[in-house]
Design a protein around this motif. Structure first.
Motif, PDB file in Angstrom:
ATOM      1  N   THR A 110       0.824  -1.213   0.000  1.00 33.27           N
ATOM      2  CA  THR A 110       0.000   0.000   0.000  1.00 33.27           C
ATOM      3  C   THR A 110       0.855   1.259   0.000  1.00 33.27           C
ATOM      4  O   THR A 110       0.383   2.337   0.327  1.00 33.27           O
ATOM      5  CB  THR A 110      -0.925   0.015   1.224  1.00 33.27           C
ATOM      6  N   GLY A 111       2.106   1.117  -0.369  1.00 35.01           N
ATOM      7  CA  GLY A 111       2.957   2.290  -0.467  1.00 35.01           C
ATOM      8  C   GLY A 111       3.715   2.574   0.816  1.00 35.01           C
ATOM      9  O   GLY A 111       4.922   2.692   0.809  1.00 35.01           O
ATOM     10  N   GLY A 112       2.976   2.670   1.920  1.00 31.78           N
ATOM     11  CA  GLY A 112       3.626   2.938   3.200  1.00 31.78           C
ATOM     12  C   GLY A 112       4.308   4.288   3.232  1.00 31.78           C
ATOM     13  O   GLY A 112       5.336   4.462   3.888  1.00 31.78           O
ATOM     14  N   LEU A 113       3.739   5.267   2.525  1.00 30.01           N
ATOM     15  CA  LEU A 113       4.335   6.602   2.543  1.00 30.01           C
ATOM     16  C   LEU A 113       3.894   7.331   3.805  1.00 30.01           C
ATOM     17  O   LEU A 113       2.812   7.095   4.326  1.00 30.01           O
ATOM     18  CB  LEU A 113       3.885   7.382   1.303  1.00 30.01           C
ATOM     19  N   LEU A 114       4.772   8.221   4.288  1.00 29.32           N
ATOM     20  CA  LEU A 114       4.400   9.003   5.468  1.00 29.32           C
ATOM     21  C   LEU A 114       3.535  10.179   5.014  1.00 29.32           C
ATOM     22  O   LEU A 114       3.962  10.966   4.175  1.00 29.32           O
ATOM     23  CB  LEU A 114       5.658   9.504   6.183  1.00 29.32           C
TER      24      LEU A 114
END
Ligand SMILES: Nc1ncnc2c1ncn2[C@@H]1O[C@H](COP(=O)(O)OP(=O)(O)OP(=O)(O)O)[C@@H](O)[C@H]1O
Ligand SMILES: [Mg+2]
Lengths: 248, 401
Positions: A110-114
């Protein structure tokens, strides 16, 4: 030792087992023998629940194997291989973390972007942790991934596919030896998935990065020339135990 | 150490989640603001009472009740004590009466002479000391009745019966100052001890060569029936009173009134700190609980940080830094709230309640104490959340959503 006998193997695993048990249902992943060489592109294709994510977690030093006869990690930057099984036994989690941050890039499904960092800072996250200077490589990478115009935006303003490309960029930005990707294109449509995957593989190829990808998608794996790990899953008749054996 | 990077990320997150942050800050100032107002009232009201107690020298006065025979040496020893600021011998009260007359007013008034000296607390506000036989400080009321001011000269006169004859003497007195009304409410003349002694001597039929007054020649050590004594501070009154009582001298002081205010302050302080403690614990628990719950909300993001190589020791600081921001911003907002409310209170109630002194006020040290206490409490309540955040494994967030 085996590591010296075959110096180009980045992963060398022998007789590794991981057992999981929850509410009477047990799962076992067995890896009798696995060798992955520097620069190889590996695909893990299999049905849901067969243990793909579990194996990736083991390779990223996130999941602790129940037991193993040998788990040697030897990226080309290191003169000698590191015995991962030793560090797990000693619970040296910070050492494993340091190895991971230096040598491994991880692309989350799911990307795991902050959410509070813009695209540039997200892509720079690993570089900053490693105290790498800003040398324009992130901008170049963003250009190659087609997200250069989004560099100053927050992830929430991007489409799913764009976010996935940022996640790939972040995993590549600090020049790791290995990039591990767990279904990196599961949340985008098949057409976009193929585009993103081939972009990812070509970027990794250009940098001689070892790639290990887990995916459901069969068709473009062959097109992209990945090596498929062979595995065999068997379920007991009552469905309470599952065992997956991976060799390669 | 990645502390600086944790700081940067925690700051960005705090800004990004500004709605949550505002709630934290509001929650804090909702507790802290009223507490500061409460304390401000305590400081203002009790402080005002204390100021009046401390500033009015009457509260430090120690007066012997009945007359005795005090020697100069004994009074001198008393004067050398640290807890005594002022002591001067006093003559008999009746002997100290003097009739005063000025050219500006027709009436003659009777005034008490009060022996004074350097450092007389009653004359402190005007900073003059009557010295010599012809300089005096008048009380306000006497000055009003005589219609005189500083610089005028008035005439004083006393009379005696000496060898069956009535005698009257006059003496010119220059007014070098007028004591404020608070210092002495009746008609009075502050004078050098030598002048007061001269008046008494004349009354007793003794000669006063310095003024050309004739009479018997006195020999022997002079003793005084009384004295004027002022303690260094209101806190020394009780001890001095006990000391004099032990020496067999009955004295009159304001020690009961002082004890009452001191006790009241102590009780109010205890009540305030109880309220403050309850408020602080409540705030700590609520902040701790929300930070703790917030970790669930951030589990995935924190696990990403662990994945890219932040160590457990770095992650602990994440909630701590945010708690610090909450504490600082909350304190600032609470100070703003306090100042608004204090202004209102002082404006609305100020005139009714006290003589121009603020009813609700805090001083710099109170602001600093409030900030330090709040920040420390916030950091302590963030420790548990920090430890919980540090326990997050890289794998924790990977499977979520
Ligand atoms: N935390 C866990 N505790 C217990 N069992 C688990 C846990 N995580 C996964 N499993 C079990 O381990 C097995 C392998 O899971 P894994 O996530 O590796 O599958 P997968 O091949 O990645 O599946 P998918 O393609 O759906 O992602 C499954 O049977 C799952 O139920
Ligand atoms: Mg999976």
């Amino acid at each position: 030792m085996t590591a010296e006998a075959n110096p180009i193997s980045i992963y060398q695993i022998r007789n590794l087992l991981l057992d999981r048990e929850s509410q009477g249902v047990s799962f076992r992943l067995a890896v009798p023998s696995l060798q992955i060489r520097q620069g190889e592109k590996i695909a893990l294709i299999g049905e849901s629940g067969c243990g793909k994510s579990t194996l990736l977690d083991i390779l990223a030093f996130i999941a602790q194997p129940t037991e193993s006869d040998g788990f040697l990690f030897h990226p080309e930057e290191l003169d000698v291989g590191v015995h991962i099984d030793y560090h797990w036994r000693k619970r040296n989690l910070n050492q494993l973390g340091d190895l991971r941050k230096k040598h491994i890039g991880y692309v989350m499904q799911t990307g795991g972007l902050l959410p509070y960092l813009n695209v540039r800072d997200n892509m720079n996250l690993s570089r900053h942790v490693l105290h790498q200077e800003d040398d324009g490589s992130v901008e170049q990478l963003a250009m190659q991934l087609g997200i250069a115009r989004h560099l100053n935006k927050l992830p929430e303003t991007l489409s799913t596919g764009e976010r996935q490309r940022v996640a790939i960029g972040r995993a590549l930005a600090h020049n790791p030896s290995i990039v591990i990707a767990d279904e990196p294109t599961a949340s985008v449509d098949p057409f976009a998935a193929e585009k993103i995957m081939s972009l990812f593989i070509s970027l990794a190829e250009a940098r001689n990065i070892t790639v290990i990808v887990a995916s459901h998608a069969w068709q473009h794996v062959n097109k992209l020339g990945l090596r498929r790990l062979s595995h065999h899953t068997q379920r007991s008749s009552d469905g309470r135990t599952t065992e997956t054996i991976v060799n390669g | 150490m990645q502390l600086f990077k944790t700081l940067r990320l925690a700051t960005r997150d705090y800004q990004h989640e500004w709605k949550t942050s505002i709630c934290f800050v509001l929650g804090l100032s909702a507790v802290l603001g009223p507490m500061m107002v409460l304390y401000g009232l305590k400081v203002g009201i009790i402080g005002g009472m204390f100021n009046q107690l401390i500033e009015n020298p009457i509260n430090r006065e120690i007066r012997p009740v009945s007359s005795g025979r005090y020697e100069r040496a004994w009074l001198g020893a008393l004067h050398r004590r640290d807890d005594v600021t002022f002591v001067v011998p006093h003559t008999r009260n009746i002997a100290a009466m003097i009739e005063l007359q000025s050219q500006r007013a027709s009436r003659i008034i009777k005034a008490e002479t009060i022996p004074s000296d350097h450092g007389d607390p009653l004359l402190d506000p005007i900073r003059v000391t009557p010295t010599g036989l012809h300089a005096v400080v008048l009380s306000r009321s006497a000055a009003n009745k005589l219609k005189v001011d500083v610089g005028d000269t008035i005439s004083g006169s006393i009379k005696r019966r000496y060898r069956d004859q009535s005698e009257r003497v006059h003496i010119d007195l220059k007014i070098i100052g007028i004591a404020p009304l608070e210092s002495f409410a009746r008609d009075g003349v502050f004078a050098d001890l030598r002048l007061v002694e001269a008046l008494e001597d004349f009354r007793d039929g003794h000669a006063v060569p310095a003024l050309g007054w004739t009479g018997d020649v006195v020999t022997g050590e002079r003793t005084y029936p009384g004295f004027r004594l002022y303690a260094r501070s209101i806190y020394d009154v009780e001890n001095l009173e006990r000391l004099l009582n032990e020496a067999g001298i009955d004295v009159r002081t304001r020690s009961t009134q002082i004890a009452l205010v001191v006790k009241m302050e102590r009780n109010l302080n205890a009540i305030y700190w109880l309220i403050a403690l309850i408020g602080l614990v409540g705030f700590a628990l609520s902040l701790g609980a929300s930070l703790w719950a917030n970790i669930d909300h951030k589990r995935k993001e924190l696990s990403v940080l662990r994945l890219v190589g932040f160590r457990t020791g770095d992650i602990i600081w994440f909630p701590m830094i945010q708690a610090f921001y909450t504490a600082v911003l909350g304190t600032l907002l609470a100070v703003g709230l306090f100042q608004g409310v204090a202004w209102l209170i002082n404006d609305l109630l100020g005139q009714q309640l006290s003589n121009g002194e603020p009813v609700c006020i805090l001083y710099q040290e109170h602001y600093i104490a409030a900030a330090v206490l709040t920040i420390v409490t916030a950091l302590i309540s963030a420790i548990l959340a920090g430890i919980r955040a540090a326990r997050i494994e890289p794998s924790d967030g990977l499977r979520e959503l």
